[in-house]
Design an enzyme around this catalytic site. Structure first.
Site, short mmCIF file in Angstrom:
data_model
loop_
_atom_site.label_atom_id
_atom_site.label_comp_id
_atom_site.label_asym_id
_atom_site.label_seq_id
_atom_site.Cartn_x
_atom_site.Cartn_y
_atom_site.Cartn_z
N ASP A 11 0.88 -1.19 0.00
CA ASP A 11 0.00 0.00 0.00
C ASP A 11 0.91 1.23 0.00
O ASP A 11 2.13 1.12 0.20
CB ASP A 11 -0.92 -0.02 1.24
CG ASP A 11 -1.90 1.16 1.29
OD1 ASP A 11 -2.31 1.65 0.21
OD2 ASP A 11 -2.26 1.60 2.39
N SER A 12 0.30 2.40 -0.17
CA SER A 12 1.09 3.64 -0.06
C SER A 12 1.50 3.87 1.39
O SER A 12 2.51 4.49 1.68
CB SER A 12 0.23 4.82 -0.52
OG SER A 12 -0.95 4.88 0.26
N TYR A 43 -1.00 8.49 -2.32
CA TYR A 43 -1.29 8.23 -3.73
C TYR A 43 -2.54 8.98 -4.21
O TYR A 43 -2.66 9.31 -5.38
CB TYR A 43 -1.53 6.74 -3.96
CG TYR A 43 -0.29 5.88 -4.03
CD1 TYR A 43 1.00 6.41 -3.91
CD2 TYR A 43 -0.41 4.51 -4.26
CE1 TYR A 43 2.12 5.61 -3.98
CE2 TYR A 43 0.72 3.70 -4.34
CZ TYR A 43 1.98 4.25 -4.20
OH TYR A 43 3.08 3.44 -4.29
N GLY A 44 -3.47 9.21 -3.29
CA GLY A 44 -4.80 9.70 -3.69
C GLY A 44 -4.81 11.06 -4.35
O GLY A 44 -5.75 11.39 -5.07
N CYS A 75 -4.50 -1.61 -1.85
CA CYS A 75 -4.71 -0.18 -2.07
C CYS A 75 -5.65 -0.04 -3.26
O CYS A 75 -5.35 -0.54 -4.36
CB CYS A 75 -3.37 0.47 -2.39
SG CYS A 75 -3.48 2.20 -2.89
N ASN A 76 -6.78 0.61 -3.04
CA ASN A 76 -7.74 0.81 -4.13
C ASN A 76 -7.18 1.71 -5.22
O ASN A 76 -7.41 1.49 -6.40
CB ASN A 76 -9.03 1.45 -3.60
CG ASN A 76 -9.83 0.52 -2.71
OD1 ASN A 76 -10.79 -0.09 -3.14
ND2 ASN A 76 -9.45 0.44 -1.45
N THR A 77 -6.47 2.75 -4.81
CA THR A 77 -5.97 3.72 -5.79
C THR A 77 -5.01 3.03 -6.75
O THR A 77 -5.16 3.13 -7.98
CB THR A 77 -5.25 4.88 -5.06
OG1 THR A 77 -6.06 5.35 -4.00
CG2 THR A 77 -4.94 6.01 -6.01
N CYS A 189 -11.16 2.91 0.18
CA CYS A 189 -9.76 3.20 0.45
C CYS A 189 -9.41 2.33 1.65
O CYS A 189 -10.15 2.33 2.65
CB CYS A 189 -9.55 4.67 0.79
SG CYS A 189 -7.89 5.03 1.43
N THR A 190 -8.31 1.59 1.55
CA THR A 190 -8.00 0.62 2.62
C THR A 190 -7.65 1.31 3.93
O THR A 190 -7.68 0.68 4.98
CB THR A 190 -6.85 -0.31 2.19
OG1 THR A 190 -5.74 0.49 1.74
CG2 THR A 190 -7.31 -1.25 1.09
N1 DGL Z 1 -4.82 3.15 0.92
C1 DGL Z 1 -4.94 3.69 -0.38
C2 DGL Z 1 -6.23 3.26 -1.08
O1 DGL Z 1 -6.80 2.23 -0.75
C3 DGL Z 1 -4.52 5.09 -0.72
C4 DGL Z 1 -4.21 6.12 0.31
C5 DGL Z 1 -3.38 7.27 -0.27
O2 DGL Z 1 -2.16 7.08 -0.34
O3 DGL Z 1 -3.92 8.30 -0.66
O4 DGL Z 1 -6.70 3.90 -1.95
#
Ligand code: DGL
Length: 264
Positions: A11-12, A43-44, A75-77, A189-190
Site C-alpha cells: 500500500d502507499s 497516492y490519492g 490499495c484501491n488507488t 480506500c484501505t
Molecule cells: N490506501 C490507499 C487506497 O486504498 C490510498 C491512500 C493514499 O495514499 O492516498 O486507496
C-alpha cells in the site's frame, strides 16, 4: 522442507493493514511482508500517470527482494489504476483491491449508496463500470477524501482521530443531493476501515463495507493446499523511506506482531 515464502502486502501507507487483519484471521500461519511506499505517500492526490509509472516498478523490486508466493495490492488507488500493468510485470499471482460496490448494492434498502475513497479512486472509469454493473438501480454518490487518509495514518502512529474531522469528511457524502438517504458506505480506500469506530459514530445507522474480508478469502483460495512454516515469524514492515513517522508506526505495530521498520 516447509514453505517459508511470505505473502506480500503493498500500500502507499498503513491502509493495507485493514486487509492484513482478516487475512491473518483466516491464515494465521502465513508469513507476512507488509510494504508501504512512504516515499510516494499519499497516492490519492497523485495523477494516474504518476501511479502507473511508480507502482509496477516498485512491486517488481519487492517481489525480487522478498520472493513472495503471492502479492496483494492492498490499495484501491493503485489497483484501480495499475493492476493490469502489475500483473503483466510480475511472475507471481497478484490480488488487487477494488471498491466493494457489489456487496454494498446487495445490502442497501434505500438504494442510495456512498463510495468514499481517495480523489484518484473515485474518478476512475473502473468505478463507473462497477456502479453500472452492480448498482444500476442505485444512486451512487462519491466523495474523495485525502484528510481521512491522513487521519488513519496518524491513528496508527498513536494519535486518536478527531470526531469532528471525521464527521466533516463524511459530510462530503451526506451533503450531496440525496445524501441523507445513504444507508451503506463503501470504504473504497484501505485506510478508512482503520477509522471504523469514529466513522460509525459519525454516521449512526449507516453500514460500512470494505473489500478486506473478500480479499482474505481470495488469498486463502489461491494458497489452498500450500504448505506453511511451523512457527510464524514476526511480520516484516518495509518502507520506501524510513523516518520518525515510520519508526513511530513500527513501535505501535510491535504489539500486533510486526518487526522493526526496514528500508527497501
Ligand atoms: N490506501 C490507499 C487506497 O486504498 C490510498 C491512500 C493514499 O495514499 O492516498 O486507496
Amino acid at each position: 522442507m516447509r514453505d517459508a515464502r511470505p505473502i506480500l502486502f503493498f500500500d502507499s501507507g498503513v491502509g493495507g493493514l485493514s486487509v492484513v487483519a482478516p487475512t491473518r484471521a483466516l491464515l494465521p500461519q502465513a508469513p507476512i511482508v507488509y510494504a508501504a511506499d512512504s516515499a510516494g505517500f499519499p497516492y490519492g492526490t497523485r495523477s494516474e500517470g504518476e501511479i502507473a509509472a511508480r507502482v509496477p516498478a516498485l512491486l517488481g523490486r519487492l517481489v525480487e527482494r522478498y520472493r513472495p508466493r503471492l502479492a496483494v495490492i492492498a490499495c484501491n488507488t493503485a489497483s484501480t489504476i495499475a493492476l493490469p500493468a502489475v500483473r503483466a510485470a510480475l511472475d507471481v499471482p497478484v490480488v488487487g483491491t477494488v471498491p466493494a460496490i457489489k456487496p454494498a448494492a446487495a445490502m442497501s434498502a434505500t438504494r442510495v449508496i456512498g463510495v468514499l475513497g481517495t480523489e484518484a479512486t473515485v474518478r476512475q472509469p473502473y468505478v463507473d463500470d462497477l456502479a453500472a454493473r452492480f448498482a444500476g438501480d442505485c444512486t451512487v454518490l462519491r466523495h474523495g477524501s485525502a484528510a481521512l487518509v491522513e487521519l488513519a495514518e496518524a491513528a496508527l502512529a498513536g494519535e486518536a482521530p478527531s470526531p469532528q474531522a471525521v464527521a466533516a469528511e463524511l459530510g462530503g457524502l451526506f451533503g450531496q443531493p440525496g445524501g441523507g438517504r445513504i444507508d451503506v458506505i463503501v470504504n473504497a480506500c484501505t485506510h478508512f476501515p482503520l477509522l471504523e469506530a469514529a466513522m460509525a459514530a459519525a454516521a449512526p445507522g449507516v453500514r460500512f463495507v470494505d473489500g478486506g474480508p473478500g480479499i482474505a478469502r481470495r488469498i486463502a483460495a489461491l494458497t489452498q493446499g500450500q504448505d506453511w512454516p511451523e512457527s510464524v515469524p514476526p511480520a516484516r514492515l518495509v518502507f520506501t523511506r524510513v523516518g520518525d513517522r515510520e519508526r513511530r508506526i513500527a513501535r505501535h505495530l510491535a504489539a500486533r506482531g510486526f518487526g522493526d521498520a526496514e528500508a527497501l
